[in-house]
Every structure is written in C-alpha cells, then in structure tokens.
Design a protein around this motif. Structure first.
Motif, PDB file in Angstrom:
ATOM      1  N   ILE A  26     -11.808  26.002 -12.846  1.00 31.89           N
ATOM      2  CA  ILE A  26     -11.639  27.097 -11.899  1.00 31.89           C
ATOM      3  C   ILE A  26     -12.259  28.350 -12.496  1.00 31.89           C
ATOM      4  CG2 ILE A  26      -9.960  28.532 -10.688  1.00 31.89           C
ATOM      5  CD1 ILE A  26      -8.079  26.114 -10.743  1.00 31.89           C
ATOM      6  N   ASP A  27     -13.066  29.027 -11.712  1.00 29.63           N
ATOM      7  CA  ASP A  27     -13.692  30.272 -12.160  1.00 29.63           C
ATOM      8  C   ASP A  27     -12.697  31.405 -11.969  1.00 29.63           C
ATOM      9  OD1 ASP A  27     -15.272  32.417 -12.819  1.00 29.63           O
ATOM     10  OD2 ASP A  27     -16.612  32.228 -11.088  1.00 29.63           O
ATOM     11  N   LEU A  28     -12.212  31.953 -13.058  1.00 32.24           N
ATOM     12  CA  LEU A  28     -11.235  33.039 -12.991  1.00 32.24           C
ATOM     13  C   LEU A  28     -11.891  34.412 -12.959  1.00 32.24           C
ATOM     14  CD1 LEU A  28      -8.608  31.652 -15.526  1.00 32.24           C
ATOM     15  CD2 LEU A  28      -8.531  31.553 -13.043  1.00 32.24           C
ATOM     16  N   GLY A  29     -13.195  34.439 -12.987  1.00 32.60           N
ATOM     17  CA  GLY A  29     -13.920  35.711 -12.898  1.00 32.60           C
ATOM     18  C   GLY A  29     -13.473  36.678 -13.980  1.00 32.60           C
ATOM     19  N   ALA A  30     -13.208  37.904 -13.585  1.00 30.98           N
ATOM     20  CA  ALA A  30     -12.832  38.967 -14.523  1.00 30.98           C
ATOM     21  C   ALA A  30     -11.470  38.705 -15.179  1.00 30.98           C
ATOM     22  CB  ALA A  30     -12.820  40.314 -13.806  1.00 30.98           C
ATOM     23  N   GLN A  31     -10.707  37.761 -14.652  1.00 32.96           N
ATOM     24  CA  GLN A  31      -9.377  37.477 -15.205  1.00 32.96           C
ATOM     25  C   GLN A  31      -9.407  36.452 -16.338  1.00 32.96           C
ATOM     26  OE1 GLN A  31      -6.856  39.424 -14.251  1.00 32.96           O
ATOM     27  NE2 GLN A  31      -8.415  40.382 -12.957  1.00 32.96           N
ATOM     28  N   SER A  32     -10.575  35.833 -16.604  1.00 33.21           N
ATOM     29  CA  SER A  32     -10.640  34.762 -17.604  1.00 33.21           C
ATOM     30  C   SER A  32     -10.242  35.254 -18.991  1.00 33.21           C
ATOM     31  CB  SER A  32     -12.024  34.117 -17.626  1.00 33.21           C
ATOM     32  OG  SER A  32     -13.010  35.077 -17.945  1.00 33.21           O
ATOM     33  N   GLY A  33     -10.606  36.459 -19.363  1.00 31.32           N
ATOM     34  CA  GLY A  33     -10.205  37.008 -20.666  1.00 31.32           C
ATOM     35  C   GLY A  33      -8.703  37.209 -20.756  1.00 31.32           C
ATOM     36  N   ARG A  34      -8.129  37.753 -19.697  1.00 35.23           N
ATOM     37  CA  ARG A  34      -6.669  37.944 -19.670  1.00 35.23           C
ATOM     38  C   ARG A  34      -5.952  36.610 -19.751  1.00 35.23           C
ATOM     39  NH1 ARG A  34      -4.499  40.755 -14.647  1.00 35.23           N
ATOM     40  NH2 ARG A  34      -2.504  40.485 -15.675  1.00 35.23           N
ATOM     41  N   TRP A  35      -6.482  35.606 -19.018  1.00 33.06           N
ATOM     42  CA  TRP A  35      -5.873  34.280 -19.002  1.00 33.06           C
ATOM     43  C   TRP A  35      -5.864  33.674 -20.407  1.00 33.06           C
ATOM     44  CZ3 TRP A  35      -2.879  31.763 -15.757  1.00 33.06           C
ATOM     45  CH2 TRP A  35      -2.702  30.392 -15.899  1.00 33.06           C
ATOM     46  N   ALA A  36      -7.004  33.731 -21.077  1.00 34.88           N
ATOM     47  CA  ALA A  36      -7.118  33.171 -22.430  1.00 34.88           C
ATOM     48  C   ALA A  36      -6.198  33.916 -23.399  1.00 34.88           C
ATOM     49  CB  ALA A  36      -8.568  33.238 -22.916  1.00 34.88           C
ATOM     50  N   ALA A  37      -6.144  35.236 -23.305  1.00 29.74           N
ATOM     51  CA  ALA A  37      -5.271  36.022 -24.184  1.00 29.74           C
ATOM     52  C   ALA A  37      -3.802  35.702 -23.924  1.00 29.74           C
ATOM     53  CB  ALA A  37      -5.536  37.518 -23.994  1.00 29.74           C
ATOM     54  N   PHE A  38      -3.420  35.527 -22.648  1.00 27.20           N
ATOM     55  CA  PHE A  38      -2.051  35.180 -22.285  1.00 27.20           C
ATOM     56  C   PHE A  38      -1.678  33.826 -22.879  1.00 27.20           C
ATOM     57  CE2 PHE A  38       0.926  33.071 -19.376  1.00 27.20           C
ATOM     58  CZ  PHE A  38       1.969  33.990 -19.368  1.00 27.20           C
ATOM     59  N   GLN A  39      -2.563  32.846 -22.725  1.00 25.48           N
ATOM     60  CA  GLN A  39      -2.303  31.517 -23.279  1.00 25.48           C
ATOM     61  C   GLN A  39      -2.135  31.581 -24.798  1.00 25.48           C
ATOM     62  OE1 GLN A  39      -5.632  29.459 -20.839  1.00 25.48           O
ATOM     63  NE2 GLN A  39      -4.444  27.868 -21.834  1.00 25.48           N
ATOM     64  N   GLU A  40      -3.009  32.317 -25.445  1.00 26.15           N
ATOM     65  CA  GLU A  40      -2.958  32.401 -26.913  1.00 26.15           C
ATOM     66  C   GLU A  40      -1.697  33.135 -27.380  1.00 26.15           C
ATOM     67  OE1 GLU A  40      -5.515  34.374 -30.502  1.00 26.15           O
ATOM     68  OE2 GLU A  40      -6.621  33.568 -28.783  1.00 26.15           O
ATOM     69  N   ARG A  41      -1.401  34.264 -26.735  1.00 21.08           N
ATOM     70  CA  ARG A  41      -0.241  35.081 -27.129  1.00 21.08           C
ATOM     71  C   ARG A  41       1.060  34.287 -27.006  1.00 21.08           C
ATOM     72  NH1 ARG A  41      -1.422  39.233 -24.262  1.00 21.08           N
ATOM     73  NH2 ARG A  41      -0.256  38.683 -22.404  1.00 21.08           N
ATOM     74  N   HIS A  42       1.158  33.474 -25.960  1.00 19.00           N
ATOM     75  CA  HIS A  42       2.393  32.718 -25.720  1.00 19.00           C
ATOM     76  C   HIS A  42       2.299  31.272 -26.189  1.00 19.00           C
ATOM     77  CE1 HIS A  42       4.265  36.009 -23.566  1.00 19.00           C
ATOM     78  NE2 HIS A  42       3.116  36.194 -22.933  1.00 19.00           N
ATOM     79  N   ARG A  43       1.178  30.939 -26.816  1.00 22.69           N
ATOM     80  CA  ARG A  43       0.949  29.575 -27.329  1.00 22.69           C
ATOM     81  C   ARG A  43       1.171  28.520 -26.250  1.00 22.69           C
ATOM     82  NH1 ARG A  43       4.266  31.311 -32.281  1.00 22.69           N
ATOM     83  NH2 ARG A  43       2.695  32.304 -33.562  1.00 22.69           N
ATOM     84  N   LEU A  44       0.489  28.701 -25.122  1.00 23.85           N
ATOM     85  CA  LEU A  44       0.639  27.805 -23.984  1.00 23.85           C
ATOM     86  C   LEU A  44      -0.657  27.065 -23.714  1.00 23.85           C
ATOM     87  CD1 LEU A  44       2.389  30.278 -21.503  1.00 23.85           C
ATOM     88  CD2 LEU A  44       3.480  28.407 -22.735  1.00 23.85           C
ATOM     89  N   SER A  45      -0.537  25.812 -23.299  1.00 27.11           N
ATOM     90  CA  SER A  45      -1.708  25.089 -22.795  1.00 27.11           C
ATOM     91  C   SER A  45      -2.039  25.670 -21.428  1.00 27.11           C
ATOM     92  CB  SER A  45      -1.401  23.601 -22.672  1.00 27.11           C
ATOM     93  OG  SER A  45      -0.486  23.380 -21.609  1.00 27.11           O
ATOM     94  N   CYS A  46      -3.195  25.306 -20.905  1.00 26.97           N
ATOM     95  CA  CYS A  46      -3.580  25.770 -19.575  1.00 26.97           C
ATOM     96  C   CYS A  46      -2.550  25.317 -18.536  1.00 26.97           C
ATOM     97  CB  CYS A  46      -4.971  25.258 -19.227  1.00 26.97           C
ATOM     98  SG  CYS A  46      -5.644  25.980 -17.722  1.00 26.97           S
ATOM     99  N   GLU A  47      -2.091  24.053 -18.645  1.00 20.12           N
ATOM    100  CA  GLU A  47      -1.104  23.533 -17.699  1.00 20.12           C
ATOM    101  C   GLU A  47       0.227  24.285 -17.817  1.00 20.12           C
ATOM    102  OE1 GLU A  47       1.357  19.516 -16.500  1.00 20.12           O
ATOM    103  OE2 GLU A  47      -0.401  19.316 -17.787  1.00 20.12           O
ATOM    104  N   GLU A  48       0.670  24.562 -19.050  1.00 19.49           N
ATOM    105  CA  GLU A  48       1.928  25.294 -19.244  1.00 19.49           C
ATOM    106  C   GLU A  48       1.844  26.708 -18.683  1.00 19.49           C
ATOM    107  OE1 GLU A  48       3.549  23.211 -23.358  1.00 19.49           O
ATOM    108  OE2 GLU A  48       2.014  24.782 -23.468  1.00 19.49           O
ATOM    109  N   ALA A  49       0.713  27.371 -18.872  1.00 24.39           N
ATOM    110  CA  ALA A  49       0.529  28.721 -18.336  1.00 24.39           C
ATOM    111  C   ALA A  49       0.525  28.693 -16.808  1.00 24.39           C
ATOM    112  CB  ALA A  49      -0.757  29.337 -18.865  1.00 24.39           C
TER     113      ALA A  49
END
Length: 179
Positions: free
Chosen positions: A13-36
């Motif tokens: 899925i193309d998250l556009g401008a949100q892709s950086g926020r998505w990756a940072a959120f996953q990393e900060r909370h130690r979540l897989s893409c599915e968990e996020a």
C-alpha cells in the motif's frame, strides 16, 4: 451465481507522505506492520472505548479488553460471587484478548456448569470469567485492571440468590456481551 466474491488481494500500500510516520510508529512501538494495522483498526472500530490491560496477582495471566473508561460493575450476591467478592463488568468476547497464561488457567464450574470460573493456577486470582448470564462474553474483575484507564465505576447490586428472576427482570444484562 450464488458464489461469494473474494476480497481483493492487497499488495503493498502506498502511504504517500505518511510512510515515514508509519515506519517511525512501528519502530517506536516495536510493532510489525500487521500489529500496527491491528492497533489502528482497533482504535477506529472501538471508538469511545479504551483499551484496558490487566491480569492476575503473580503476572502469569495477562489480558486486554476494550471497554468504556466508565465501568458498569455488577455486585452479585450469589453463593460463589459472595465468597469470592466477585464484582465484574461484562464485555463481548470480540473485545477481550488473552495475551498470556492460557496454560496457567484452570476452571471451576457448579450447578448448571454454564459459568466458567477461570482462575490462575499459581496465585488463585480470577481476573475474568465466562458468566452464566452472558456465555458469549466475559465478566472482567475491575480490580485486576492495571492503573490509569478507568475513570469511574458505577456498581449495581444484582440478586444472584434469585438468579433466574434477577436476570429475567434486568433490562440490559443479557445484551452486554453483544458487539
């Protein structure tokens, strides 16, 4: 004709401008893409509810439950609730998740054997159970929730000594486990 349509397969899925926020959120909370994604969907689907976490005394059993921050708790006077001081609020099974300790739970039943009184084998604490009134849901002990998510508790006495009559006359108890 009559065949169910399959949901479309999802590719990246193309998250556009949100892709950086998505990756940072996953990393900060130690979540897989599915968990996020599950966390985001849960937050959207259960608007107005908060995620409470809790467990038994020794920590072997842990759970999460989506419910209001303002809890409607039942204080039942039936024989087992009186002996255990079992005060509980009811949620649908879809809003409850056992996080750990399923192998550390044991169950006690009596009389009709519809209520499943589960408790920790190690410390003996019943932090949740399957109530007779709502076998498709869970009764959660508010005193087993972690601090910080409950705003208020309103307690309603229920006459479990005359269980059939009390539940039959109660306007909402049987619907409390419906999503």
């Amino acid at each position: 004709a009559g065949a169910k349509a399959e949901p479309p397969a999802l590719g990246p899925i193309d998250l556009g401008a949100q892709s950086g926020r998505w990756a940072a959120f996953q990393e900060r909370h130690r979540l897989s893409c599915e968990e996020a994604a599950r966390l985001l969907l849960d937050a959207y689907e259960y608007r107005g509810l908060v995620k409470h976490t809790g467990g038994c005394h020794c920590g072997a059993v842990r759970f999460e439950v989506w419910a209001s921050a303002d809890l409607h708790v039942f204080n039942c006077n039936c024989s087992i609730c009186t002996k255990k001081q079992n005060r509980h609020f009811i949620v649908p099974a879809s809003r409850f998740k056992l996080l750990q300790g399923g192998d550390n739970l044991t169950t006690y039943t009596f009389n009709t054997h519809r209520a499943q009184h589960t408790f920790c084998k190690t410390c003996g604490v019943q932090s949740f159970y399957t109530p007779r009134s709502n076998p498709d849901g869970y009764g959660i002990a508010p005193h087993c929730l972690d601090d910080g998510t409950v705003q208020t508790i309103i307690t309603e006495d229920i006459n479990g000594k005359e269980w059939e009559k009390a539940v039959g006359e109660h306007k909402t108890i049987r619907d409390m486990s419906k999503p």
